[in-house]
Design an enzyme around this catalytic site. Sequence first.
Site, short mmCIF file in Angstrom:
data_model
loop_
_atom_site.label_atom_id
_atom_site.label_comp_id
_atom_site.label_asym_id
_atom_site.label_seq_id
_atom_site.Cartn_x
_atom_site.Cartn_y
_atom_site.Cartn_z
N SER A 133 2.67 -4.88 -3.98
CA SER A 133 1.78 -4.45 -5.04
C SER A 133 2.58 -4.35 -6.33
O SER A 133 3.59 -3.66 -6.38
CB SER A 133 1.19 -3.08 -4.65
OG SER A 133 0.34 -2.62 -5.66
N LYS A 159 -0.02 -8.80 -5.06
CA LYS A 159 -1.19 -8.07 -5.57
C LYS A 159 -0.86 -7.54 -6.94
O LYS A 159 0.16 -6.88 -7.14
CB LYS A 159 -1.53 -6.93 -4.62
CG LYS A 159 -2.53 -5.93 -5.16
CD LYS A 159 -3.02 -5.01 -4.05
CE LYS A 159 -2.82 -3.55 -4.40
NZ LYS A 159 -3.31 -2.67 -3.31
N LEU A 160 -1.73 -7.85 -7.90
CA LEU A 160 -1.53 -7.36 -9.26
C LEU A 160 -2.47 -6.19 -9.52
O LEU A 160 -3.68 -6.29 -9.30
CB LEU A 160 -1.82 -8.46 -10.28
CG LEU A 160 -1.06 -9.78 -10.14
CD1 LEU A 160 -1.48 -10.74 -11.26
CD2 LEU A 160 0.44 -9.54 -10.16
N LYS A 161 -1.94 -5.09 -10.02
CA LYS A 161 -2.79 -4.00 -10.49
C LYS A 161 -3.41 -4.45 -11.81
O LYS A 161 -2.71 -5.02 -12.66
CB LYS A 161 -1.96 -2.73 -10.70
CG LYS A 161 -1.40 -2.12 -9.41
CD LYS A 161 -2.50 -1.50 -8.57
CE LYS A 161 -1.91 -0.66 -7.43
NZ LYS A 161 -2.97 -0.03 -6.60
N ASP A 187 -6.09 -5.48 -7.85
CA ASP A 187 -6.57 -4.14 -7.50
C ASP A 187 -6.84 -3.37 -8.80
O ASP A 187 -5.93 -3.17 -9.60
CB ASP A 187 -5.50 -3.41 -6.67
CG ASP A 187 -5.97 -2.03 -6.22
OD1 ASP A 187 -7.13 -1.65 -6.49
OD2 ASP A 187 -5.15 -1.32 -5.59
N ASN A 189 -8.29 -0.23 -8.89
CA ASN A 189 -8.32 1.23 -8.72
C ASN A 189 -9.48 1.88 -9.48
O ASN A 189 -9.31 2.86 -10.21
CB ASN A 189 -6.99 1.88 -9.11
CG ASN A 189 -5.88 1.58 -8.12
OD1 ASN A 189 -4.99 0.78 -8.42
ND2 ASN A 189 -5.93 2.16 -6.94
N GLU A 212 -9.92 -5.77 -5.39
CA GLU A 212 -9.95 -4.48 -4.70
C GLU A 212 -10.50 -3.39 -5.62
O GLU A 212 -10.07 -3.26 -6.76
CB GLU A 212 -8.52 -4.15 -4.26
CG GLU A 212 -8.36 -2.90 -3.44
CD GLU A 212 -6.91 -2.70 -3.01
OE1 GLU A 212 -6.10 -3.65 -3.09
OE2 GLU A 212 -6.58 -1.57 -2.59
N ASP A 237 -11.26 0.16 -1.19
CA ASP A 237 -10.15 1.03 -0.84
C ASP A 237 -10.64 2.47 -0.98
O ASP A 237 -11.13 3.09 -0.03
CB ASP A 237 -8.96 0.71 -1.77
CG ASP A 237 -7.79 1.67 -1.66
OD1 ASP A 237 -7.88 2.65 -0.92
OD2 ASP A 237 -6.75 1.46 -2.33
N LYS A 261 -6.23 2.52 4.74
CA LYS A 261 -5.09 3.42 4.55
C LYS A 261 -5.33 4.63 5.45
O LYS A 261 -6.27 5.40 5.18
CB LYS A 261 -5.00 3.89 3.10
CG LYS A 261 -4.57 2.81 2.11
CD LYS A 261 -4.57 3.37 0.71
CE LYS A 261 -4.16 2.30 -0.30
NZ LYS A 261 -4.42 2.75 -1.69
N GLY A 289 -0.98 0.67 1.04
CA GLY A 289 0.20 1.54 1.00
C GLY A 289 0.02 2.63 -0.03
O GLY A 289 -0.80 2.51 -0.96
MG LIG Z 1 -5.99 0.02 -3.85
#
Ligand SMILES: [Mg+2]
Length: 366
Positions: A133, A159-161, A187, A189, A212, A237, A261, A289
Amino acid sequence: MKITGVELRRIAMPLVSPFRTSFGTETARDVLLVRVVTPDAEGWGECVAMSEPLYSSEYVDGAAEVIRRFLLPALPKNVDAYGVGRALEPVKGHRMAKAALETAVLDAQLRAAGESFGHFLGAARDRVPCGVSVGIMDSVPQLLDAVAGYVEEGYVRIKLKIEPGWDVEPVRAVRERFGDDLLLQVDANAAYSLTDARRLARLDAFDLLLIEQPLANDDLVQHAKLARQLQTPICLDESIESAEHAAAAIALGSCSIINIKPGRIGGYLEARRIHDMCRANGVAVWCGGMLETGLGRAANVALAALPGFTLPGDTSGSRRYFATDVTEPFELVDGHLEVPTGPGLGVEPIPSILEEVTTATEWIPL
Ligand SMILES: [Mg+2]
């Protein structure tokens, strides 16, 4: 299994580099470790709550408080891992705190029985492919350098935030620089709303494995609406806190992939239930994670070896986050981590390192 007492231990783990997501920047990991002591064995559970309630409503001080004040008094004198969830059910929420306690009990139980987490959970392979990530950066060149380093280390998926203002351009730059074969996902968030659907649809051009958690935690209906406007599969998530949430999300069409998770959903037993349900419904899962130390990582790697975990997880090597882990470090070999085979978690904290990073301990006799 008779529990003699429980130690709550706080450790402070400096991160190798700041980790920025759409909800904040972390420079150190403040971790609550739960150690369950029985006459036959000890067990460890790592609480994944963060210092502040920004990923979810839980936070480290709150988790410690609910464990000492409500969870431990609710435990029967004799209990196994299956009994922990039942005993704690009257306490609403606090799944990360419950997961840490249940994991510690399960670890003690498995160590006493000489059985590994992987064997107990139903692992189908002895190593798991690893993704990484990558946090939000100050600039695209800085991001490309970071991704190049991870690709060099052997990570099989990036994975790119993302967040509004840091989405289409960085994704395009990474896709152009590293080519079409790179497994790539993003992702958010929970940083977007449904009114951003057209902007998010621009990500369809980059052949992402998934996007995500684009929308808010409790927006299952809006995620279903968004899913109909995107070609990129939606993965949830933060929205999924239980097997019931997973069933609802699948039924509504809110997602076609779930990031499991164990801490977020109350533990490894619930994680296995969600895995089994998703597998029966043809929904892919992978293991996320929460910047775990080797203790939490060991259990996640065992879980990620279950047959329904068909996408690479965020089960990175220790040095992705920590210069020195509290256990022997997890190291990538050919883009994979080995599933521990020893009893319980199969890893131990190294006493001298654990002492060095400990900021507080509390012994609670039962
Ligand atoms: Mg996530």
